[in-house]
Design a protein around this motif. Structure first.
Motif, PDB file in Angstrom:
ATOM      1  N   GLY A 295       0.726  -1.147  -0.076  1.00 30.37           N
ATOM      2  CA  GLY A 295      -0.255  -0.175   0.182  1.00 30.37           C
ATOM      3  C   GLY A 295       1.142   1.381   0.086  1.00 30.37           C
ATOM      4  O   GLY A 295       0.531   2.185  -0.863  1.00 30.37           O
ATOM      5  N   TYR A 296       1.819   1.311   0.785  1.00 28.51           N
ATOM      6  CA  TYR A 296       2.576   2.479   0.796  1.00 28.51           C
ATOM      7  C   TYR A 296       3.295   2.878  -0.443  1.00 28.51           C
ATOM      8  O   TYR A 296       3.443   3.650  -1.082  1.00 28.51           O
ATOM      9  CB  TYR A 296       3.791   2.124   1.937  1.00 28.51           C
ATOM     10  N   LEU A 297       3.978   1.755  -1.198  1.00 27.84           N
ATOM     11  CA  LEU A 297       4.879   1.784  -2.306  1.00 27.84           C
ATOM     12  C   LEU A 297       3.797   2.091  -3.406  1.00 27.84           C
ATOM     13  O   LEU A 297       4.052   3.268  -4.358  1.00 27.84           O
ATOM     14  CB  LEU A 297       5.238   0.631  -2.844  1.00 27.84           C
ATOM     15  N   PHE A 298       2.500   1.821  -3.527  1.00 19.88           N
ATOM     16  CA  PHE A 298       1.600   2.135  -4.697  1.00 19.88           C
ATOM     17  C   PHE A 298       0.939   3.531  -4.215  1.00 19.88           C
ATOM     18  O   PHE A 298       0.434   4.227  -5.040  1.00 19.88           O
ATOM     19  CB  PHE A 298       0.531   1.082  -4.900  1.00 19.88           C
ATOM     20  N   ALA A 299       0.462   3.684  -3.241  1.00 23.99           N
ATOM     21  CA  ALA A 299      -0.359   4.979  -2.579  1.00 23.99           C
ATOM     22  C   ALA A 299       0.604   6.039  -3.056  1.00 23.99           C
ATOM     23  O   ALA A 299       0.072   6.965  -3.525  1.00 23.99           O
ATOM     24  CB  ALA A 299      -0.832   4.987  -1.201  1.00 23.99           C
ATOM     25  N   THR A 300       1.785   6.078  -2.598  1.00 24.23           N
ATOM     26  CA  THR A 300       2.730   7.105  -2.785  1.00 24.23           C
ATOM     27  C   THR A 300       2.941   7.378  -4.216  1.00 24.23           C
ATOM     28  O   THR A 300       2.935   8.585  -4.653  1.00 24.23           O
ATOM     29  CB  THR A 300       4.065   7.084  -2.099  1.00 24.23           C
ATOM     30  N   LYS A 301       3.216   6.567  -5.034  1.00 28.60           N
ATOM     31  CA  LYS A 301       3.176   6.539  -6.545  1.00 28.60           C
ATOM     32  C   LYS A 301       1.865   7.266  -7.220  1.00 28.60           C
ATOM     33  O   LYS A 301       2.109   7.995  -7.725  1.00 28.60           O
ATOM     34  CB  LYS A 301       3.651   5.625  -7.237  1.00 28.60           C
ATOM     35  N   PHE A 302       0.883   6.584  -6.865  1.00 26.87           N
ATOM     36  CA  PHE A 302      -0.480   6.961  -7.319  1.00 26.87           C
ATOM     37  C   PHE A 302      -0.936   8.416  -7.027  1.00 26.87           C
ATOM     38  O   PHE A 302      -1.478   9.284  -7.887  1.00 26.87           O
ATOM     39  CB  PHE A 302      -1.672   6.081  -7.095  1.00 26.87           C
ATOM     40  N   LYS A 303      -0.538   8.579  -5.709  1.00 27.76           N
ATOM     41  CA  LYS A 303      -0.862  10.244  -5.187  1.00 27.76           C
ATOM     42  C   LYS A 303       0.048  11.022  -6.128  1.00 27.76           C
ATOM     43  O   LYS A 303      -0.452  12.146  -6.480  1.00 27.76           O
ATOM     44  CB  LYS A 303      -0.569  10.211  -3.798  1.00 27.76           C
ATOM     45  N   LYS A 304       1.132  10.826  -6.500  1.00 31.88           N
ATOM     46  CA  LYS A 304       2.089  11.618  -7.241  1.00 31.88           C
ATOM     47  C   LYS A 304       1.404  11.962  -8.820  1.00 31.88           C
ATOM     48  O   LYS A 304       1.220  12.772  -9.175  1.00 31.88           O
ATOM     49  CB  LYS A 304       3.436  11.428  -7.372  1.00 31.88           C
TER      50      LYS A 304
END
Length: 161
Positions: free
Chosen positions: A144-153
């Motif tokens: 979740g951390y890896l994908f959420a931070t990327k998608f948020k950007k």
């Protein structure tokens, strides 16, 4: 596009993502199953915010329990995973991603312990599920951390309604 319609569409898409991530890679274990649904919850929380993150997490995860035959866990899952989506969504709005996934991890482990205390009517036997829930929570937190931070950007913040 109508704002209400956008909310419905995006929330439904995230609900479907949570459901699919929960049931497609469901590795059965003695006390449940390990899956990637928690990772999808963090993605939904990051993109939708707390309220709609709650809905996608709660409904997608509870439907996953129903589909996989864990009916006794549907209500606890609805509450625990919904709380994960809501609290993480609040933290993600403040760009506190690490704190958001840590809060979600704590909610997962503590929430299922409390649910199993109620289900099994004792405080001792649910202790055995804490390590399993810890593994489930850790896998979800990392994904979740890896994908959420990327998608948020990529989306420059949460999806604007």
């Amino acid at each position: 596009m109508n704002t209400t319609l956008k909310k419905l569409i995006y929330t439904s898409l995230m609900l479907a993502l949570v459901f699919v991530a929960t049931v497609v890679i469901a590795i059965p274990m003695p006390l449940g199953y390990v899956n990637l649904g928690d990772g999808a919850i963090y993605i939904a929380a990051a993109l939708l915010g707390p309220k709609f993150g709650f809905l996608a997490a709660a409904l997608g995860s509870a439907l996953g329990d129903y589909y996989l035959g864990y009916l006794i866990y549907m209500l606890p899952t609805f509450l625990v995973k919904g709380a994960m989506g809501y609290v993480s969504g609040l933290m993600f709005e403040k760009s506190k991603y690490v704190q958001g996934v840590i809060a979600g991890f704590i909610i997962l482990v503590a929430g299922y312990y409390i649910a199993e205390v109620i289900i099994y009517s004792n405080f001792i036997s649910p202790l055995s599920s804490i390590p399993f829930n810890g593994v489930q929570g850790a896998v979800g937190a990392v994904v979740g951390y890896l994908f959420a931070t990327k998608f948020k950007k990529i989306f420059s913040g949460k999806i604007n309604f």
